[in-house]
Design an enzyme around this catalytic site. Structure first.
Site, short mmCIF file in Angstrom:
data_model
loop_
_atom_site.label_atom_id
_atom_site.label_comp_id
_atom_site.label_asym_id
_atom_site.label_seq_id
_atom_site.Cartn_x
_atom_site.Cartn_y
_atom_site.Cartn_z
N GLU A 1 20.11 6.50 0.55
CA GLU A 1 18.97 7.34 0.15
C GLU A 1 19.41 8.78 -0.07
O GLU A 1 19.05 9.42 -1.07
CB GLU A 1 17.88 7.32 1.24
CG GLU A 1 17.20 5.98 1.44
CD GLU A 1 17.87 5.15 2.54
OE1 GLU A 1 19.11 5.19 2.67
OE2 GLU A 1 17.13 4.47 3.27
N LYS B 1 25.54 12.69 8.26
CA LYS B 1 26.68 12.55 9.17
C LYS B 1 27.79 11.74 8.49
O LYS B 1 28.95 12.12 8.52
CB LYS B 1 26.19 11.86 10.45
CG LYS B 1 27.25 11.66 11.50
CD LYS B 1 26.63 11.14 12.79
CE LYS B 1 27.70 10.71 13.77
NZ LYS B 1 27.14 10.22 15.04
N LYS C 1 20.56 -0.44 6.57
CA LYS C 1 21.39 0.23 5.57
C LYS C 1 22.06 -0.79 4.65
O LYS C 1 22.47 -0.47 3.54
CB LYS C 1 22.44 1.11 6.25
CG LYS C 1 21.82 2.35 6.89
CD LYS C 1 22.86 3.33 7.41
CE LYS C 1 22.18 4.53 8.04
NZ LYS C 1 23.05 5.63 8.37
N GLY D 1 22.87 10.91 15.47
CA GLY D 1 21.98 11.39 14.41
C GLY D 1 20.68 11.98 14.94
O GLY D 1 20.29 13.10 14.61
N ARG D 2 19.99 11.21 15.80
CA ARG D 2 18.67 11.66 16.26
C ARG D 2 18.74 12.77 17.31
O ARG D 2 17.72 13.24 17.79
CB ARG D 2 17.86 10.46 16.78
CG ARG D 2 18.55 9.63 17.85
CD ARG D 2 17.83 8.30 18.03
NE ARG D 2 18.53 7.36 18.90
CZ ARG D 2 19.50 6.57 18.52
NH1 ARG D 2 19.94 6.60 17.28
NH2 ARG D 2 20.07 5.73 19.37
N GLU E 1 14.29 4.52 18.56
CA GLU E 1 15.63 4.11 18.11
C GLU E 1 16.57 4.01 19.32
O GLU E 1 17.53 3.27 19.30
CB GLU E 1 16.17 5.14 17.12
CG GLU E 1 16.83 4.51 15.90
CD GLU E 1 17.09 5.49 14.80
OE1 GLU E 1 16.31 5.51 13.84
OE2 GLU E 1 18.07 6.25 14.89
N HIS F 1 -11.20 12.54 16.66
CA HIS F 1 -12.21 11.99 15.74
C HIS F 1 -11.71 10.71 15.09
O HIS F 1 -12.27 10.24 14.11
CB HIS F 1 -12.56 13.02 14.68
CG HIS F 1 -13.12 14.27 15.27
ND1 HIS F 1 -14.46 14.48 15.43
CD2 HIS F 1 -12.49 15.34 15.82
CE1 HIS F 1 -14.65 15.65 16.03
NE2 HIS F 1 -13.47 16.18 16.27
C1 G6Q Z 1 19.94 8.35 14.05
C2 G6Q Z 1 20.26 7.26 13.16
C3 G6Q Z 1 19.79 7.46 11.73
C4 G6Q Z 1 20.66 8.42 10.91
C5 G6Q Z 1 20.27 8.27 9.45
C6 G6Q Z 1 21.06 9.22 8.56
O1 G6Q Z 1 20.26 8.41 15.20
O2 G6Q Z 1 21.59 6.96 13.23
O3 G6Q Z 1 18.46 7.88 11.66
O4 G6Q Z 1 20.50 9.72 11.34
O5 G6Q Z 1 20.47 6.96 9.05
O6 G6Q Z 1 22.43 8.99 8.65
P1 G6Q Z 1 23.44 9.99 8.00
O7 G6Q Z 1 23.28 11.31 8.66
O8 G6Q Z 1 24.80 9.40 8.23
O9 G6Q Z 1 23.11 10.08 6.54
#
Ligand code: G6Q
Length: 550
Positions: free
Chosen positions: A215, A209, A515, A270-271, A356, A387
Site C-alpha cells: 500500500e 519500516k 500482506k 511498527g505499532r 495486534e 448519543h
Molecule cells: C505494526 C505492524 C504493521 C506495520 C505496517 C507497516 O506493528 O507491524 O501495522 O506497521 O504493516 O509496515 P511498514 O512500516 O514496514 O510499511
C-alpha cells in the site's frame, strides 16, 4: 530470562476465582457508601495526571490478590527483560526497545553487544536539524519557497501513531505548515489529499519500516507521478521526498537522497514506532521541542513503571483490571472514551496497539491457550458516543469496562462548553457505577404523576444495574508531555497483559499474512490470469468484479 508463566497457573488464581464470586452480590455503590476514603485509596497521581481506579469492582483484597498473581507471573522480571533489551520478541528474535527511544537517563541499553543510545541520539539530532531548517525557512522546496504541506505516506504502525499524535496536538502545531496522512491504497485517499496541494511547497515523507509494504509503495509511486505530472522535475525529487525506514538501500533505490533518509532499527515495533524517526511528521508539526516533551512524558511513565511497586504501578493495575474482567466477568471488549475532540483518533490508535499485540491464541510454550486473551478495543469521543452506543454499555447484557479520558482545561475555551463536556464525562462514569435502582425509578415515576399500572409497565425498562467498571484519567490539558504519558501508560498496560496471558505481544503474524494474501488475486482481478485455486465464493466474486469492470 523472560518468564513463561501464565496467570491461571499461579497460586493466586484459585483465590481470585473464589473472590470473583463475591462480586455476584456486591455493588460498588455500597463500597463507596461504606468507605469515604475509597477514591483516595484507589486513585493515583503521576506527574500532573490523575488515574482513578475507585470505580472498579475491586477491594483491597482484590488488588492484593491481583498483584500477587502479577508477582507470580514474574512481571517485574519480564519488565526488566523488556527495558534491558533482551530479545523478548522471541518469534522474530528481536529486542523491543521503544522505551530506549525516549530514555533520558545515562543508562546504557545494549543490543548485540552495542549501546543503542548514541545511534538514537544521532537520528534525533538529524531530525531536529531537518525540522528546524524547515521551520526557519532555510530548507525549502525546489523553487526556494517554504514548505506549506507535509504528506506522510505510511500504513499501520507507520501511520496511526503519528496521525493520532498530530491530531491530538493540533493546537501546538507550527504556523504555516499542515500535516496530512495518506495510508489507504484506495486511490481516493491520495487523490483527495493532494488535489489542493502545490507540489512546489509539498514535502512527502515515505514512512515504512520495511519499505516493501504494498500500500505504501503504491501510494509513494503515485505521489511521485503526481509530483512529476504537476510540472516538477526529476531533480526536484530530492527536495520533496524523504524516507523513514530501516531499509536504507530500498529507500535509496526508490530515488530518495541518502541524506534525506531517517533510519531506525528492527527492535522498534511498527505499532510502537512513533517515538522513532517515524515521528518525523510529528516533529514537523509541533517542532523539535514539542517532540522532546512527548518523549519526556513517556519517559516519566517508563520510570514510574520501572520503579513503582506493583500495587501502585498504574499500567500494572490497568493491565490487571483488564485481565480480571476478561477472565472472570466475560468482558470481551474494552471501551476507550476520550472527552476531547483532539483525541478522536486515540481509540483507533489503541485498537492497533492492543489488538495486534495481544490478539493471540498460542502461548509462549507453543500451546493453544485455554483462556480469553486480548479484548476488542473500541471507542469514540464523548459526548458523541453518548448519543450512539452508550445505551448498550448501560443496559446491554455484556460487561464493558470503560476508560474515560478528559483534560481539565480546554485548548479552545469557549463559553461553558468545557464545563458541559466535563460534567457529561463525570456523570457517565457515575451513572455506570451507580446504575438506577427500581426504588429510584419508582419514586421518579410516582413524582411525575404516572398511574400505578403504567409505572409497573415502565419500571423494568428504566432500571440500570450499574456496577459497570471504569477508569477515569484526568490530565491538566492535553499537551505533548501529557499525551506522551498517556500513550506510554497504554503501551505498558498491553505489555503487562501479554505477560499475564503468557503470549508473545510483539509479533503480528496475522498482519504478515494479510500482506501476502492479495498477491495471488491481484493478477486474476486485473484480468491477467484465469482465477483458480480459490473457493467457490471467491471465484464467483472475482468473476462478478471482472464483469462489472469490463
Ligand atoms: C505494526 C505492524 C504493521 C506495520 C505496517 C507497516 O506493528 O507491524 O501495522 O506497521 O504493516 O509496515 P511498514 O512500516 O514496514 O510499511
Amino acid at each position: 530470562m523472560f518468564p513463561d508463566i501464565n496467570g491461571i497457573e499461579t497460586p493466586a488464581f484459585a483465590s481470585l476465582q473464589q473472590h470473583a464470586e463475591t462480586w455476584k452480590t456486591q455493588h460498588m455503590r455500597a463500597l463507596f457508601d461504606q468507605d469515604p476514603t475509597r477514591f483516595d485509596r484507589f486513585s493515583f497521581h503521576q506527574e500532573g495526571m490523575l488515574v482513578d481506579f475507585s470505580k472498579h469492582m475491586i477491594t483491597d483484597e482484590t488488588l492484593t490478590l491481583l498483584t500477587d498473581l502479577a508477582a507470580s507471573c514474574q512481571l517485574k522480571e519480564a519488565m526488566d527483560a523488556l527495558f534491558s533489551g533482551e530479545p523478548v520478541n522471541r518469534t522474530e528474535n528481536r529486542a523491543v526497545l521503544h522505551t530506549a527511544l525516549r530514555d533520558q537517563s545515562d543508562r546504557m541499553v545494549v543490543v548485540d553487544g552495542e549501546d543503542v543510545k548514541p545511534a538514537i541520539r544521532q537520528v534525533l539530532e538529524k531530525m531536529r536539524l531537518f525540522c528546524n531548517e524547515i521551520h526557519a525557512g532555510i530548507r525549502t522546496g525546489a523553487d526556494g519557497r517554504s514548505y506549506t504541506d507535509v504528506v506522510n505516506i505510511g500504513i499501520g504502525g507507520s501511520d496511526l501513531g503519528p496521525a493520532m499524535v498530530c491530531e491530538a496536538l493540533k493546537p501546538f502545531h507550527k504556523k504555516g505548515i499542515r500535516v496530512h496522512f495518506v495510508s489507504n491504497v484506495d486511490a481516493t485517499h491520495l487523490v483527495e489529499c493532494v488535489q489542493d496541494l502545490d507540489p512546489a511547497t509539498t514535502l512527502f515523507i515515505i514512512a515504512s519500516k520495511t519499505f516493501t509494504t504494498q500500500e505504501t509503495m503504491t501510494n509513494a509511486r503515485s505521489a511521485k507521478q503526481w509530483f512529476l505530472e504537476s510540472g516538477m522535475q526529476e531533480e526536484d525529487i530530492a527536495r520533496h521526498f524523504v524516507a523513514v525506514s530501516t531499509a536504507l538501500q530500498e529507500a535509496q533505490a526508490f530515488g530518495i537522497d541518502p541524506d534525506n533518509i531517517f533510519g531506525f532499527w528492527d527492535w522498534v515495533g511498527g505499532r510502537f514506532s512513533l517515538w522513532s524517526a517515524i515521528g518525523l511528521s510529528i516533529m514537523l508539526a509541533i517542532g523539535a521541542d514539542g517532540f522532546d516533551s512527548l518523549l519526556n512524558g513517556a519517559y516519566a511513565v517508563d520510570e514510574h513503571v520501572r520503579t513503582a511497586p506493583l500495587n501502585k504501578n498504574i499500567p500494572v493495575i490497568m493491565g490487571l483490571l483488564g485481565w480480571w474482567y476478561n477472565q472472570f466477568f466475560e468482558a470481551r471488549t474494552h471501551a476507550v472514551l476520550p472527552y476531547d475532540q483532539y483525541l478522536e483518533k486515540f481509540p483507533a490508535y489503541l485498537q492497533q496497539a492492543d489488538m495486534e499485540s495481544n490478539g493471540k491464541r498460542i502461548d509462549r510454550r507453543g500451546k493453544e491457550v485455554s483462556y480469553p486473551t486480548g479484548p476488542v478495543v473500541w471507542g469514540a469521543p464523548g459526548t458523541n458516543g453518548q448519543h450512539a452506543f452508550y445505551q448498550l454499555i448501560h443496559q446491554g447484557t455484556q460487561l464493558i469496562p470503560c476508560d474515560f479520558i478528559v483534560p481539565a482545561r480546554s485548548q479552545n475555551p469557549l463559553g461553558d462548553h468545557h464545563a458541559i463536556l466535563l460534567s457529561h464525562c463525570l456523570a457517565q462514569s457515575e451513572a455506570m457505577m451507580k446504575g438506577k435502582t427500581a426504588e429510584e425509578v419508582r419514586e421518579e415515576l410516582e413524582h411525575s404523576g404516572m398511574t400505578e399500572e403504567e409505572i409497573q409497565f415502565q419500571l423494568p425498562y428504566r432500571v440500570f444495574p450499574g456496577n459497570i467498571p471504569s477508569t477515569t484519567i484526568i490530565v491538566p490539558e492535553c499537551n505533548a508531555f501529557q499525551l506522551g504519558q498517556l500513550i506510554a501508560l497504554y503501551e505498558h498496560k498491553i505489555f503487562v497483559q501479554g505477560v499475564l496471558w503468557n503470549v508473545f505481544s510483539f509479533d503480528q503474524w496475522g498482519v504478515e499474512l494479510g500482506k501476502k494474501l492479495a498477491a495471488k488475486i491481484l493478477p486474476e482481478i486485473s484480468g491477467r490470469k484465469e482465477p483458480s485455486g480459490h473457493d467457490g465464493s471467491t471465484i464467483g466474486l472475482i468473476k462478478e468484479v471482472l464483469r462489472l469492470r469490463s
